[in-house]
Motif scaffolding. Structure first.
Motif, mmCIF file in Angstrom:
data_model
loop_
_atom_site.group_PDB
_atom_site.id
_atom_site.type_symbol
_atom_site.label_atom_id
_atom_site.label_comp_id
_atom_site.label_asym_id
_atom_site.label_seq_id
_atom_site.Cartn_x
_atom_site.Cartn_y
_atom_site.Cartn_z
ATOM 1 N N ALA A 1 0.827 -1.207 0.000
ATOM 2 C CA ALA A 1 0.000 0.000 0.000
ATOM 3 C C ALA A 1 0.864 1.261 0.000
ATOM 4 C CB ALA A 1 -0.927 -0.010 1.211
ATOM 5 N N ALA B 1 1.068 4.278 -2.672
ATOM 6 C CA ALA B 1 0.746 5.628 -2.201
ATOM 7 C C ALA B 1 1.821 6.624 -2.623
ATOM 8 C CB ALA B 1 0.581 5.625 -0.682
ATOM 9 N N SER C 1 1.484 7.266 -6.326
ATOM 10 C CA SER C 1 0.281 8.037 -6.659
ATOM 11 C C SER C 1 0.436 9.502 -6.271
ATOM 12 C CB SER C 1 -0.936 7.427 -5.950
ATOM 13 O OG SER C 1 -1.162 6.101 -6.376
ATOM 14 N N ILE C 2 0.965 9.763 -5.090
ATOM 15 C CA ILE C 2 1.161 11.145 -4.633
ATOM 16 C C ILE C 2 2.187 11.856 -5.511
ATOM 17 C CG2 ILE C 2 2.027 12.551 -2.715
ATOM 18 C CD1 ILE C 2 0.809 10.383 -0.836
ATOM 19 N N CYS D 1 -5.807 10.438 1.212
ATOM 20 C CA CYS D 1 -4.885 9.934 0.185
ATOM 21 C C CYS D 1 -4.607 8.449 0.389
ATOM 22 C CB CYS D 1 -3.578 10.719 0.219
ATOM 23 S SG CYS D 1 -3.740 12.452 -0.274
ATOM 24 N N ILE D 2 -4.447 8.044 1.640
ATOM 25 C CA ILE D 2 -4.215 6.629 1.930
ATOM 26 C C ILE D 2 -5.438 5.803 1.547
ATOM 27 C CG2 ILE D 2 -3.858 4.961 3.795
ATOM 28 C CD1 ILE D 2 -2.237 7.164 5.241
ATOM 29 N N THR E 1 -5.634 5.402 -2.135
ATOM 30 C CA THR E 1 -4.654 4.398 -2.568
ATOM 31 C C THR E 1 -5.217 3.001 -2.374
ATOM 32 O OG1 THR E 1 -2.795 5.836 -1.985
ATOM 33 C CG2 THR E 1 -2.333 3.485 -2.213
ATOM 34 N N PRO F 1 -8.355 11.803 -3.872
ATOM 35 C CA PRO F 1 -8.584 11.663 -2.425
ATOM 36 C C PRO F 1 -9.863 12.314 -1.934
ATOM 37 C CG PRO F 1 -6.313 12.303 -2.884
ATOM 38 C CD PRO F 1 -7.066 12.446 -4.170
ATOM 39 N N MET G 1 0.974 3.737 8.077
ATOM 40 C CA MET G 1 1.049 4.423 6.782
ATOM 41 C C MET G 1 1.113 5.934 6.959
ATOM 42 S SD MET G 1 -1.269 2.125 4.161
ATOM 43 C CE MET G 1 -2.623 1.698 5.248
ATOM 44 N N LEU H 1 4.391 8.046 5.560
ATOM 45 C CA LEU H 1 4.180 9.067 4.532
ATOM 46 C C LEU H 1 4.444 10.467 5.066
ATOM 47 C CD1 LEU H 1 0.979 7.628 2.810
ATOM 48 C CD2 LEU H 1 3.296 7.660 1.886
#
Length: 503
Positions: free
Chosen positions: A317, A321, A324-325, A364-365, A368, A421, A457, A461
């Motif tokens: 994950a 993430a 994607s970010i 955001c998580i 994802t 998100p 997570m 992050l």
């Protein structure tokens, strides 16, 4: 010769009718699905390379709107990705048995919480639930923050070059699960064993897929005699040797310093409390063993289960993430604003109160986990006959739930392939079916460690994004998923880490 050939043909025809037109097979045939081959049913459909095998359920999910079936004697399954049907299966304790699909994991995880059922599952869940009490997570947050900051510091040496994030994140999550839930810090002495452990898990995933695709390997003695069966034994030995070492180290610690929990209330989370030293999940198991509630093999089962689930799925994950970010600067800027409001220019440690303020990062998580759910499917054995999408599905049928496909349905998530998100902002969060988004499963058998995973997570992050701006290398369009028990890519996921200017 003619009579001999005729006899063979009649025997084959008899086998075909017996295997493919018995009561269960006839019931499944009312549901749309794969083309049937003589005698073997749908078995050959699965004989594909791993990347193509992952695409196969996607193809059928697009062809059939909500449901389809698979049959290859004695294996029959109905595949669903409609939230209302998913709710019928996951919300009921009558469908708690995981079924035949998970038997391929038995040599590894035995009867740990992931695979056990009935009274044993309830008993183990009761023992382990206190391990994820808020007060324990609060203690763990200190260790998670320390590991996260070390990981972020290690990225300094990359000097803006592209980094394969999967090995980096996997090392972080393995260290974190060992130091928190297992209460054992990995040393230089165990670093090689840890690397071998991670490699063995990757190899086991490939073997489990191969065993699943070749139905004949579901017969244990045939699999044990095969080359792949012998290779599996080698990697299982590596995995079990490592987790036994973790258990041994913690037991030695407990013998010297004792256990920091109220042992009289080990089975009652309402009266569970902590003392000043950190309490590991493994401590609960050791304490339960002292009370005769679990034995050595039972502890091994749960440690194997949580060591795998606690590091591998979270690592997947986090890798998705970061990618994607990195690929959306506007999203990244919103995260920077949020983190700067919490921390300013300070490099102080992160507290539980800080984590609770990371609302946009949490969105955001969650996004994802929608787009790239590490556990991309789950399965249950139906404990009673149910109606799924207007079809009657018999008791005993395996029901496969395609989390990946359901969470990418356009009628459930507008523009589903876009990383957005805002779908999980408070105003949008309640506009969808509660079972349309289930990255941690749902119902009685939902993931016991989901709060821990979210905390981990957020910690990783936020630590990285406090120090670095992410630049994309791997794009969403570059991602090629390969069949595995956890969502994995066939190629590395690369990201560039650029030191933020204000630091």
């Amino acid at each position: 010769m003619f009579l001999y050939l005729l006899a063979i043909a009649l025997v084959l025809l008899f086998i075909h009718v017996l295997f493919n037109y018995n009561v269960r097979a006839r019931a499944l045939r009312k549901i749309p699905g794969f083309r049937d081959d003589f005698i073997i049913g749908n078995a050959l459909e699965l004989w594909l390379p791993p990347v193509e095998l992952f695409k196969l359920p996607r193809k059928y999910a697009q062809k059939f709107e909500r449901i389809y079936r698979f049959w290859s004697f004695p294996f029959g399954a109905v595949v669903i990705y409609e939230p209302s049907d998913v709710e019928k299966v996951l919300s009921s304790t009558k469908h708690n048995d995981k079924g035949i699909l998970y038997t391929i994991l038995k040599p590894w995880l035995q009867d740990g919480l992931l695979l056990s059922s009935g009274a044993k599952w309830q008993h183990r869940r009761k023992i382990l639930t206190p391990a994820f009490h808020f007060n324990i997570l609060k203690q763990f947050s200190v260790t998670l923050d320390e590991n996260s900051r070390r990981m972020a510091d290690a990225l300094e040496s990359a000097k803006g070059e592209q980094v394969d994030v999967v090995p980096l994140i996997s090392e972080f999550t393995l260290n974190s699960i060992c130091e928190t839930s297992m209460g054992t810090q990995l040393s230089d002495e165990t670093s090689t064993a840890a690397m071998e452990y991670k490699n063995a898990i990757y190899e086991l995933g490939k073997m489990f897929v191969e065993r699943f695709t070749k139905i004949i390997y579901l017969i244990d003695f045939l699999f044990a005699m095969s080359t792949i069966g012998k290779r599996q034994e080698k990697y299982l030995n590596t995995v079990h040797t490592f987790t036994k070492r973790v258990i041994k180290d913690r037991k030695e610690y407990v013998e010297r310093f004792g256990i920091d929990i109220n042992e009289d209330n080990i089975d009652n989370e309402d009266t569970f409390y902590l003392t000043k030293r950190k309490t590991a999940m493994l401590d609960l198991l050791i304490s339960a063993q002292k009370k005769g509630l679990i034995d050595n093999p039972g502890i091994q089962e749960e440690v194997d289960t949580f060591m795998f689930e606690g590091h591998d799925t979270t690592a997947a994950a986090l890798a998705f993430a970061l990618m994607s970010i990195a690929n959306d600067q506007s999203i990244q800027d919103k995260i920077f604003v949020e983190l700067d409001e919490i921390f300013g220019k300070s490099s102080r440690p992160t507290t539980m109160d800080d984590f609770s303020k990371m609302h946009y990062l949490e969105c955001c998580i969650k996004e994802t986990l929608r787009l790239y759910p590490p556990v991309h499917f789950i399965a249950r054995r139906l404990g009673e006959t149910v109606q799924l999408d207007n079809y009657t599905v018999d008791e005993g049928t395996i029901c496969v739930i395609l989390i990946y496909d359901m969470q990418r349905r356009e009628d459930l998530f507008k523009d589903p392939l876009k990383f957005d998100p805002e779908r999980f902002s408070p105003e949008n969060n309640f506009k969808r079916h509660p079972y349309s988004y289930i990255p941690f499963s749902a119902g009685p058998r939902n993931c016991i460690g989901q709060k821990f995973a979210m905390l981990e997570m957020k910690s990783a992050l936020s630590a990285v994004l406090r120090k670095f701006r992410l630049e994309p290398v791997t794009r969403h369009s570059d991602i090629e998923i390969t069949a595995d028990i956890v969502l994995r890519t066939s190629h590395p996921i690369y990201v560039k880490f650029i030191k933020r200017e204000h630091l």
